[in-house]
Structure formats: C-alpha cells, structure tokens
Design an enzyme around this catalytic site. Sequence first.
Site, PDB file in Angstrom:
ATOM      1  N   SER A 128       0.837  -1.203   0.000  1.00 49.68           N
ATOM      2  CA  SER A 128       0.000   0.000   0.000  1.00 49.68           C
ATOM      3  C   SER A 128       0.874   1.256   0.000  1.00 49.68           C
ATOM      4  O   SER A 128       1.674   1.454  -0.915  1.00 49.68           O
ATOM      5  CB  SER A 128      -0.956  -0.048   1.193  1.00 49.68           C
ATOM      6  OG  SER A 128      -1.997   0.876   1.049  1.00 49.68           O
ATOM      7  N   ASP A 260      -9.599  -5.394  -4.614  1.00 52.51           N
ATOM      8  CA  ASP A 260      -9.029  -4.397  -3.703  1.00 52.51           C
ATOM      9  C   ASP A 260      -9.946  -3.174  -3.677  1.00 52.51           C
ATOM     10  O   ASP A 260     -10.074  -2.458  -4.662  1.00 52.51           O
ATOM     11  CB  ASP A 260      -7.626  -4.001  -4.174  1.00 52.51           C
ATOM     12  CG  ASP A 260      -6.862  -3.179  -3.145  1.00 52.51           C
ATOM     13  OD1 ASP A 260      -7.481  -2.361  -2.449  1.00 52.51           O
ATOM     14  OD2 ASP A 260      -5.629  -3.353  -3.060  1.00 52.51           O
ATOM     15  N   HIS A 289      -7.466  -5.825  -0.263  1.00 56.43           N
ATOM     16  CA  HIS A 289      -6.282  -4.975  -0.075  1.00 56.43           C
ATOM     17  C   HIS A 289      -5.304  -5.587   0.935  1.00 56.43           C
ATOM     18  O   HIS A 289      -4.104  -5.588   0.727  1.00 56.43           O
ATOM     19  CB  HIS A 289      -6.724  -3.589   0.395  1.00 56.43           C
ATOM     20  CG  HIS A 289      -5.613  -2.597   0.465  1.00 56.43           C
ATOM     21  ND1 HIS A 289      -4.900  -2.193  -0.644  1.00 56.43           N
ATOM     22  CD2 HIS A 289      -5.079  -1.914   1.516  1.00 56.43           C
ATOM     23  CE1 HIS A 289      -3.983  -1.302  -0.289  1.00 56.43           C
ATOM     24  NE2 HIS A 289      -4.067  -1.129   1.005  1.00 56.43           N
TER      25      HIS A 289
END
Length: 309
Positions: A128, A260, A289
């Site tokens: 991320s 995601d 995610h």
Amino acid sequence: MELGAAALAASLALPRLAGATETVTAEGAMTMAYVTTSDGVEIFYKDWGPKDAQPIVFHHGWPLSSDDWDAQMLFFLSNGYRVVAHDRRGHGRSAQVSDGHDMDHYAADAFAVAEHLDLRNAVHIGHSTGGGEVARYVARHGQPSGRVAKAVLLSAVPPLMLKTEANPEGLPIEVFNGFREGTANNRAQIFLDVAAGPFYGFNREGAEVSQGVVQNWWRQGMMGSAKAHYDGIKAFSETDQTEDLRAIDVPTLVMHGDDDQIVPIADAALKSIKLLKNGTLKVYAGYPHGMLTTHAQVLNPDLLAFVKG
C-alpha cells in the site's frame, strides 16, 4: 557494593554507531533499536536473522507499523533470510514528529535504516503506502547506492491514486477528504470501520471475519500519531510516482488483488506494470487490499519464488 540499575545498564551497554540507539535492560539485553535520521527523527526497526544472509526489507502501509509483516517476517526468517522492517516516522514506535510525512522523507528514512545496517543485495517489499515508499526508495536511494536486488509492490498506491485530468481513473478527492475527516474527528472509530470492512474484504458476502485481525489493525493504528496519519493521506493519495516507476531497473514484482476496495487495481497495478522496465504482474482473483494477512499462505510462497528466481 551493588550497582544501581542505571549504572549497571550503562556498564553493560554495547558500543554503537553514531545515530543509532538501543534501550538496554538492567541485565544488558537490547530490547528496542532505533536509528536517528539526518533531521533528528528516531526510527524504530527490527532486524532478525543471520547478518550475512540476504536481507528482505518490509515497508508497511497506512496507518500501521512493521508488525503488519509478522507472517512474512517469520516465514522468510524460517527460510534462512535476514528480515528487516521499520516503523515509518509518526507510526508505531517511531518518533511522533510534526513534520516530514511525505514520500520524500519516508524514502529517506528507509535509506537511513538501510545505511545504518549496511544492507546490500536487499529485496524491498512494500504494501500500500509502503509500496509508494519502496518505489521512491529504490529509484532515489537504493539503486544509486547499489543496495537493491529486487523490489515488490504489493497492493501498492503508485503511480497515483487521486483523480485528475491526467488521471481520470483515479479516486475523487472526496474519498480522501472522508479519510481526513474521520482521522481528525474520531480515528478510533474509522480505524475499526476500515479494518472490519473494506481493508480485508470483511464486508463481502460470505467473508469469514477475524476479530483478531481487526483488533490488531486497530492496535497498530492507534499506536501512531494522528498528525502523521492525517498528513499521510495526502502522501499516499496525491503523490505522482510515475517517474519513480520509470526509473526502476531492478526486477520488480507487482502483486494485486482484483477485489481491492482501498487501492483499485485498475488505477494502480495495471498502470504500474506499464511503466516498469523490468516488471512482472501477478493478479489474485477476489483478493482484498490486506491480502498479505488474509492470504499469507498463498502470497508467502509466491514472494519466496520471486526472491529466489
């Protein structure tokens, strides 16, 4: 004559390099390790495994800490690697400073850790926001210093999350303003809502919700600074990393779940792979995610295969 605890700890303290600090118990055992950056910020890090083994370096997401990589660090440690991870400034156990919550400082802080530990031939893995940190680190610090062997962008934010005229597939500013409002007004609640909902796909029909995973996400988030988390939203959403991706020459694995809900694959991995000179894309059908946690048993062997390949 018995020494006091402080005197005994001082007498047992090991020599250290400038810029590095450790907390030492009365028995002389090191319990916490930090490096001080050029602008005076103490960054906490973990460094496990044989010091002569190839280093695998992990970069965590917003608003978490290096603890988010537990499953991967233990896995690679059991496979004979040296594993390193740090808490981003303002996050986890690192100093809760007011400034520097941007990709440039994130990457420079990572370089401070790599320099202090003299990490070479390292594989840098970022999730991320940590993926954005890896992209900037490799492009600006790791490759120029010859310290990077490979990179992994896992559910990563590059090249740009925000919707603009040049990036119409991005998410509108209102999405990130919502994160800002929640962080400023009641981050304890928004952290619960994100972890219990879209981050791990626990809001999907039939999902098996792990309260331990939700609570651990909340725990990590609440350890950090509200100021760092608030400023970090701009860092992960508005930083255009197109040129970082173009500059990376080392083999780079891009891993993303096609469900995601935090960093949509169409505006992240599917664009990043087109910008990388030496990239490989691996898409995981239905994965969320936070797949590094929910599907560690699948991702860990894939990461190992890439590192060994």
